[in-house]
Motif scaffolding. Sequence first.
Motif, PDB file in Angstrom:
ATOM      1  N   GLU A  96     -40.822  38.841 -97.957  1.00 29.32           N
ATOM      2  CA  GLU A  96     -40.821  40.167 -98.554  1.00 29.32           C
ATOM      3  C   GLU A  96     -39.563  40.960 -98.222  1.00 29.32           C
ATOM      4  O   GLU A  96     -39.299  41.994 -98.850  1.00 29.32           O
ATOM      5  N   GLN A  97     -38.769  40.511 -97.266  1.00 30.61           N
ATOM      6  CA  GLN A  97     -37.522  41.198 -96.939  1.00 30.61           C
ATOM      7  C   GLN A  97     -36.402  40.865 -97.925  1.00 30.61           C
ATOM      8  O   GLN A  97     -35.440  41.618 -98.055  1.00 30.61           O
ATOM      9  N   VAL A  98     -36.528  39.729 -98.623  1.00 33.72           N
ATOM     10  CA  VAL A  98     -35.434  39.263 -99.481  1.00 33.72           C
ATOM     11  C   VAL A  98     -35.313  40.149-100.714  1.00 33.72           C
ATOM     12  O   VAL A  98     -36.262  40.290-101.499  1.00 33.72           O
ATOM     13  N   ALA A  99     -34.133  40.760-100.887  1.00 31.92           N
ATOM     14  CA  ALA A  99     -33.863  41.597-102.053  1.00 31.92           C
ATOM     15  C   ALA A  99     -32.818  40.961-102.969  1.00 31.92           C
ATOM     16  O   ALA A  99     -32.871  41.123-104.185  1.00 31.92           O
ATOM     17  N   ARG A 100     -31.865  40.240-102.381  1.00 33.14           N
ATOM     18  CA  ARG A 100     -30.795  39.630-103.169  1.00 33.14           C
ATOM     19  C   ARG A 100     -30.461  38.259-102.606  1.00 33.14           C
ATOM     20  O   ARG A 100     -30.595  38.011-101.401  1.00 33.14           O
ATOM     21  N   VAL A 101     -29.996  37.389-103.483  1.00 31.78           N
ATOM     22  CA  VAL A 101     -29.497  36.075-103.075  1.00 31.78           C
ATOM     23  C   VAL A 101     -28.064  35.985-103.591  1.00 31.78           C
ATOM     24  O   VAL A 101     -27.812  36.191-104.785  1.00 31.78           O
ATOM     25  N   MET A 102     -27.131  35.674-102.708  1.00 30.16           N
ATOM     26  CA  MET A 102     -25.732  35.821-103.062  1.00 30.16           C
ATOM     27  C   MET A 102     -24.874  34.669-102.547  1.00 30.16           C
ATOM     28  O   MET A 102     -25.149  34.091-101.489  1.00 30.16           O
ATOM     29  N   ALA A 103     -23.819  34.362-103.331  1.00 29.22           N
ATOM     30  CA  ALA A 103     -22.773  33.431-102.899  1.00 29.22           C
ATOM     31  C   ALA A 103     -21.451  34.181-102.933  1.00 29.22           C
ATOM     32  O   ALA A 103     -21.201  34.972-103.855  1.00 29.22           O
ATOM     33  N   ILE A 104     -20.602  33.954-101.961  1.00 25.97           N
ATOM     34  CA  ILE A 104     -19.330  34.666-101.853  1.00 25.97           C
ATOM     35  C   ILE A 104     -18.182  33.733-102.230  1.00 25.97           C
ATOM     36  O   ILE A 104     -18.094  32.609-101.729  1.00 25.97           O
ATOM     37  N   ILE A 105     -17.287  34.213-103.126  1.00 29.79           N
ATOM     38  CA  ILE A 105     -16.151  33.425-103.606  1.00 29.79           C
ATOM     39  C   ILE A 105     -14.857  34.118-103.221  1.00 29.79           C
ATOM     40  O   ILE A 105     -14.682  35.312-103.501  1.00 29.79           O
ATOM     41  N   ASP A 106     -13.947  33.383-102.610  1.00 28.67           N
ATOM     42  CA  ASP A 106     -12.615  33.889-102.277  1.00 28.67           C
ATOM     43  C   ASP A 106     -11.625  33.336-103.304  1.00 28.67           C
ATOM     44  O   ASP A 106     -11.374  32.131-103.370  1.00 28.67           O
ATOM     45  N   LEU A 107     -11.043  34.221-104.124  1.00 29.73           N
ATOM     46  CA  LEU A 107     -10.110  33.796-105.178  1.00 29.73           C
ATOM     47  C   LEU A 107      -8.696  33.546-104.673  1.00 29.73           C
ATOM     48  O   LEU A 107      -7.847  33.100-105.452  1.00 29.73           O
ATOM     49  N   SER A 108      -8.449  33.791-103.416  1.00 23.15           N
ATOM     50  CA  SER A 108      -7.074  33.735-102.897  1.00 23.15           C
ATOM     51  C   SER A 108      -6.381  32.421-103.258  1.00 23.15           C
ATOM     52  O   SER A 108      -6.863  31.330-102.924  1.00 23.15           O
ATOM     53  N   GLY A 109      -5.217  32.558-103.970  1.00 22.84           N
ATOM     54  CA  GLY A 109      -4.396  31.395-104.305  1.00 22.84           C
ATOM     55  C   GLY A 109      -4.892  30.559-105.460  1.00 22.84           C
ATOM     56  O   GLY A 109      -4.272  29.545-105.811  1.00 22.84           O
ATOM     57  N   MET A 110      -5.963  30.926-106.120  1.00 27.43           N
ATOM     58  CA  MET A 110      -6.506  30.109-107.205  1.00 27.43           C
ATOM     59  C   MET A 110      -5.685  30.236-108.494  1.00 27.43           C
ATOM     60  O   MET A 110      -5.096  31.284-108.771  1.00 27.43           O
ATOM     61  N   LYS A 111      -5.700  29.143-109.284  1.00 28.34           N
ATOM     62  CA  LYS A 111      -5.102  29.156-110.622  1.00 28.34           C
ATOM     63  C   LYS A 111      -5.730  28.036-111.442  1.00 28.34           C
ATOM     64  O   LYS A 111      -6.389  27.152-110.892  1.00 28.34           O
ATOM     65  N   TYR A 112      -5.522  28.108-112.758  1.00 23.84           N
ATOM     66  CA  TYR A 112      -6.153  27.172-113.689  1.00 23.84           C
ATOM     67  C   TYR A 112      -7.681  27.273-113.577  1.00 23.84           C
ATOM     68  O   TYR A 112      -8.240  28.350-113.672  1.00 23.84           O
ATOM     69  N   VAL A 113      -8.346  26.134-113.352  1.00 24.86           N
ATOM     70  CA  VAL A 113      -9.807  26.095-113.207  1.00 24.86           C
ATOM     71  C   VAL A 113     -10.134  25.546-111.819  1.00 24.86           C
ATOM     72  O   VAL A 113      -9.648  24.472-111.444  1.00 24.86           O
ATOM     73  N   GLU A 114     -10.923  26.283-111.079  1.00 26.47           N
ATOM     74  CA  GLU A 114     -11.297  25.878-109.719  1.00 26.47           C
ATOM     75  C   GLU A 114     -12.810  25.693-109.633  1.00 26.47           C
ATOM     76  O   GLU A 114     -13.576  26.464-110.221  1.00 26.47           O
ATOM     77  N   ARG A 115     -13.222  24.673-108.888  1.00 30.71           N
ATOM     78  CA  ARG A 115     -14.650  24.468-108.606  1.00 30.71           C
ATOM     79  C   ARG A 115     -14.878  24.631-107.112  1.00 30.71           C
ATOM     80  O   ARG A 115     -14.223  23.976-106.304  1.00 30.71           O
ATOM     81  N   VAL A 116     -15.792  25.501-106.770  1.00 31.16           N
ATOM     82  CA  VAL A 116     -16.114  25.733-105.358  1.00 31.16           C
ATOM     83  C   VAL A 116     -17.624  25.617-105.177  1.00 31.16           C
ATOM     84  O   VAL A 116     -18.392  25.795-106.126  1.00 31.16           O
ATOM     85  N   GLU A 117     -18.038  25.310-103.946  1.00 27.90           N
ATOM     86  CA  GLU A 117     -19.466  25.156-103.644  1.00 27.90           C
ATOM     87  C   GLU A 117     -19.829  26.038-102.454  1.00 27.90           C
ATOM     88  O   GLU A 117     -19.968  25.564-101.329  1.00 27.90           O
ATOM     89  N   PRO A 118     -19.997  27.338-102.699  1.00 25.26           N
ATOM     90  CA  PRO A 118     -20.328  28.253-101.599  1.00 25.26           C
ATOM     91  C   PRO A 118     -21.773  28.126-101.154  1.00 25.26           C
ATOM     92  O   PRO A 118     -22.652  27.719-101.923  1.00 25.26           O
TER      93      PRO A 118
END
Length: 238
Positions: free
Chosen positions: A167-189
């Motif tokens: 009952e405490q859970v309000a949000r579920v989140m993943a954090i993405i750091d865009l630093s240095g990215m270009k073109y198409v990037e795949r990340v698994e946070p």
Amino acid sequence: MEKFLRSNNFARVLAIFMALVLWLFVTGDKITRTTPARQVWQDVPLRVENLDPDYVVTDMPSSVDLTLEGLPENFEDLTIQELDAFVDLSGKEPGSHLVRVQGRSPRGLSVVSYEPEQVRVVIEEYLSDNFPVEIDIFGDPAEGWRMVGYTVEPEEVMIGAPESQFEQVARVMAIIDLSGMKYVERVEPEINAYDEEETPVTNLLIDPETVTVRVELEREEPEEEEEEDEEEEGEEEQ
């Protein structure tokens, strides 16, 4: 005295004395081996039996002390892994319960007592549901690039936990750091859950624990070209 020491009588007395000592030794050892003894085993793991599969124990002592009685030979090579202590939760509903500790005696020994004899067990209902995954983005892409969008796979994850935590859970989140990215990037946070005050909620079952985020980026147009385009548009309007 010297004659006595050399006589057969002395030999007889000595033989009788040695026989008496041997008899006392054998008898004493036999008494020791046939007299029940007691031993106290500390920190015997305490487990649960017959808990409803929809419930979970959220608070209970992890171990108890156990006093055993039996012949000394039955204690030889006995390990704590062979000892058993449990609480039977048949028919127990969510809430706080005072439950008697039980166990099964190992190989020829008998249980004298448990310490404590009763323990407090807290039971809660186990809840689960799917939550949408929100993406929190920070950092700047490589120079001259900007993000144009992203996709998340899967878009939802399953959260499971005892009712008080669920009952405490309000949000579920993943954090993405865009630093240095270009073109198409795949990340698994990793996925993290937060309450309404943005405080992490821990000790949850999260399935899956990570998601795949496909980040799409494109080159930014040079500022000079943008200015020339604006000038051309102004001339056309005139």
